[in-house]
Design a protein around this motif. Structure first.
Motif, PDB file in Angstrom:
ATOM      1  N   GLN A  43       0.821  -1.206   0.000  1.00 33.37           N
ATOM      2  CA  GLN A  43       0.000   0.000   0.000  1.00 33.37           C
ATOM      3  C   GLN A  43       0.855   1.256   0.000  1.00 33.37           C
ATOM      4  O   GLN A  43       0.611   2.187  -0.768  1.00 33.37           O
ATOM      5  CB  GLN A  43      -0.855   0.026   1.273  1.00 33.37           C
ATOM      6  N   GLN A  44       1.854   1.271   0.887  1.00 26.26           N
ATOM      7  CA  GLN A  44       2.620   2.505   1.098  1.00 26.26           C
ATOM      8  C   GLN A  44       3.571   2.841  -0.046  1.00 26.26           C
ATOM      9  O   GLN A  44       3.684   4.002  -0.444  1.00 26.26           O
ATOM     10  CB  GLN A  44       3.460   2.383   2.384  1.00 26.26           C
ATOM     11  N   GLU A  71       2.434   4.688  -3.138  1.00 27.74           N
ATOM     12  CA  GLU A  71       2.081   6.057  -2.748  1.00 27.74           C
ATOM     13  C   GLU A  71       3.323   6.925  -2.534  1.00 27.74           C
ATOM     14  O   GLU A  71       3.415   8.039  -3.044  1.00 27.74           O
ATOM     15  CB  GLU A  71       1.241   6.040  -1.451  1.00 27.74           C
ATOM     16  N   LYS A 125       5.396   8.287  -5.459  1.00 31.45           N
ATOM     17  CA  LYS A 125       4.944   9.503  -6.140  1.00 31.45           C
ATOM     18  C   LYS A 125       5.751  10.717  -5.677  1.00 31.45           C
ATOM     19  O   LYS A 125       5.879  11.698  -6.395  1.00 31.45           O
ATOM     20  CB  LYS A 125       3.460   9.762  -5.841  1.00 31.45           C
ATOM     21  N   GLN A 151       4.298   4.228 -10.630  1.00 30.06           N
ATOM     22  CA  GLN A 151       4.292   5.507  -9.904  1.00 30.06           C
ATOM     23  C   GLN A 151       5.665   6.169  -9.921  1.00 30.06           C
ATOM     24  O   GLN A 151       5.774   7.390 -10.075  1.00 30.06           O
ATOM     25  CB  GLN A 151       3.823   5.301  -8.459  1.00 30.06           C
TER      26      GLN A 151
END
Lengths: 345, 345
Positions: A80-81, A84, A87, A111
């Motif tokens: 999940q992390q 993110e 980015k 990403q």
């Protein structure tokens, strides 16, 4: 080398985050900007002199951090992390579910590439240095098989100096973590024990096909919460896909106090071994081996070396996700290339 | 991967050239175009089914060869041949005079870069895989020292299966070659013996400063030509700079027949070892080890894997000289990246 230090942050402050913190302090070309946490920063601030920052404020640090070391829970937090965080920052992590690496790589790559960052995934012992040695071995001794085996009473015949007992050897952090996430489990520790018979076949050069379960068995020490259904917990453990299902499993329930005192160290080790033939009857053996007093501190040190590589690759204008397979060794070392060649080649 | 095979040639047909020939045959994505020799091709053609070509005709093969494996004499041939060949082909070699690598790298780089080729230098056991492991270890365990030690009765405590005698262990091809070039020497073999006391200090984690001469001693078995001045030969050997001067030396004169029968194998091995601390008292040990039935066949296999990397790097548009430090591991493996990640990471 420029005299500017590489600015590192760490996300997560469990065993691995603490190991990475020590590793950054050991490297003169780096500085630790801060530790990001999901918990209340004040709670962590008591344990460290590093600045502790809430994970909610992470975007404010985009211009202050070159590479972030992702030290959250391996199985659940990282997938999940990391996409993110990729980015905003270049990242390194030690995601360790071998079978899910390809899809994880794609998710992170997307990403990192889109946002001009470098993310080096699945760095550490295994996956990581062991994987890389499997690759080197199979590249050189074509047609051979490289076997990875966790600690096999190594000290008794290898370094000759330490007399470890069997229990307490070969703790797997990712697997211990996975057990702790089962409802009703207060704490847990998972040890991995190699199968001696399988090892012997590899040494003889038989190059057998070995499943995961033929190479190791796993032992779990579980502290159950009061009133928890121990039968159900046991079933959940032994049937956990990828993690435990392929293995001969033993689950012991122990007291919390016992876990903390008798099973608190985190030593680990193991080796990658192959026996190949370059012509009929000519056997060549390659082996890469780790004997670790502390697995999280070692993994932290590996992550930090790859953080240096991520920093340099981004500076060269590269973007996207990478693995240990993709990183030229020279990028890990603090010295300039000419200096390293002179000293180490 | 394209289905087109990588076209390899070998220059030189001594032990190393023969080892490389076997290694090419083991790799399905390669084909061996020919062997270049300074000798009369007819003389070599009796020993192999590969096409044998005079070195004088090498420029006719520019369009037929992707990478040439330079397997001439390490100390004297390579510094002359490789910069010349790098004008025409991508090359790999196993140049092994550690102290002369920086200037050799510059000389080869100049020609390779100017002519659009890739040359990977000093590939093999040491320099080569051992150097790379020194680099990995010192990158990860900052401030530690990585020690390289040749065969130390390894089998007796490590693989447990072979009972080698002391004599005949640890043949150094480059050093044997250097002795053979001394006037009055008919044949020679040089064995390298590790110093047990020094090893023990490394294992204890003392991280001592050790000179070359404190780590090993060297034994030379020399077959002298009839009437040669043995005293002069001995002096030339023990004072040879870089090669023998730093070491405790023993020179034995033996009969040609004895060298061929009792000392004809070329086993080798050794390991790179370091002990570092990630925090006070927390010791981490890393070790990379080779146990080889045939040193030239193994070095040939390493050269072939790096020939694959040279081919790929040139295809990407890269030019110039590289070392093992500069080559990302994935470039060595025959599989496509995604496949290798899936199987080996």
């Amino acid at each position: 080398m420029s005299s500017k230090k590489i600015r590192i942050a760490i996300c997560g402050y469990g065993n691995l985050g603490k190991g990475a913190e020590k590793a950054v302090a050991n490297n003169k070309d780096m500085e630790l900007v801060g530790i990001f946490t999901r918990r209340n920063p004040a709670e962590i601030a008591e344990q460290t002199s590093t600045k502790v920052i809430s994970i909610d404020d992470v975007s404010e640090y985009v211009d202050d951090v070159d590479v972030i070391i992702m030290a959250g829970g391996l199985a659940t937090d990282l997938p999940q992390q990391v996409p993110e965080f990729a980015k905003l920052f270049s990242t390194v992590d030690s995601f360790d579910t071998h079978k899910k690496i390809p899809e994880y790589l794609v998710a992170v790559d997307k990403q990192a590439r889109k946002n001009g960052n470098i993310s080096i995934i699945s760095v550490g012992r295994d996956p990581g240095l062991f994987s890389m040695n499997r690759l080197y071995m199979e590249s050189i001794l074509f047609g051979t098989k490289a076997y990875s085996v966790n600690r096999l009473y190594m000290e008794s015949f290898l370094f000759g100096t330490k007399a470890h007992s069997f229990w307490g050897e070969g703790v797997s952090q990712g697997h211990s973590d996975a057990i702790r996430r089962i409802s009703g489990v207060k704490d847990a520790r998972q040890d991995t024990i190699p199968m001696l018979e399988a090892m012997e076949r590899v040494r003889k050069g038989e190059n057998p096909d070995l499943s995961d379960g033929e190479k190791h068995r796993r032992i779990c020490y579980v502290v159950a919460e009061e009133g928890a259904d121990k039968g159900r917990i046991r079933e959940e453990i032994i049937h956990m896909p990828n993690y435990f299902e392929p293995y001969d499993m033993t689950v012991y329930y122990i007291e919390e106090e016992e876990l903390k005192t008798d099973y608190s160290g985190l030593p680990h080790g193991g080796f990658v071994l192959c026996t190949g033939e370059t012509s009929p009857g000519v056997k060549q053996r390659m082996k890469f081996e780790l004997d670790l007093d502390s697995n999280p501190e070692f993994t932290g040190a590996v992550l930090v070396a790859y953080a240096r590589a991520a920093y340099r690759m981004k500076k060269e204008g590269q973007t996207g996700a990478r693995t240990v397979f993709d990183v030229a060794p020279i990028l890990l070392h603090p010295d300039a290339r000419e200096e390293a060649i002179r000293k180490l080649l």
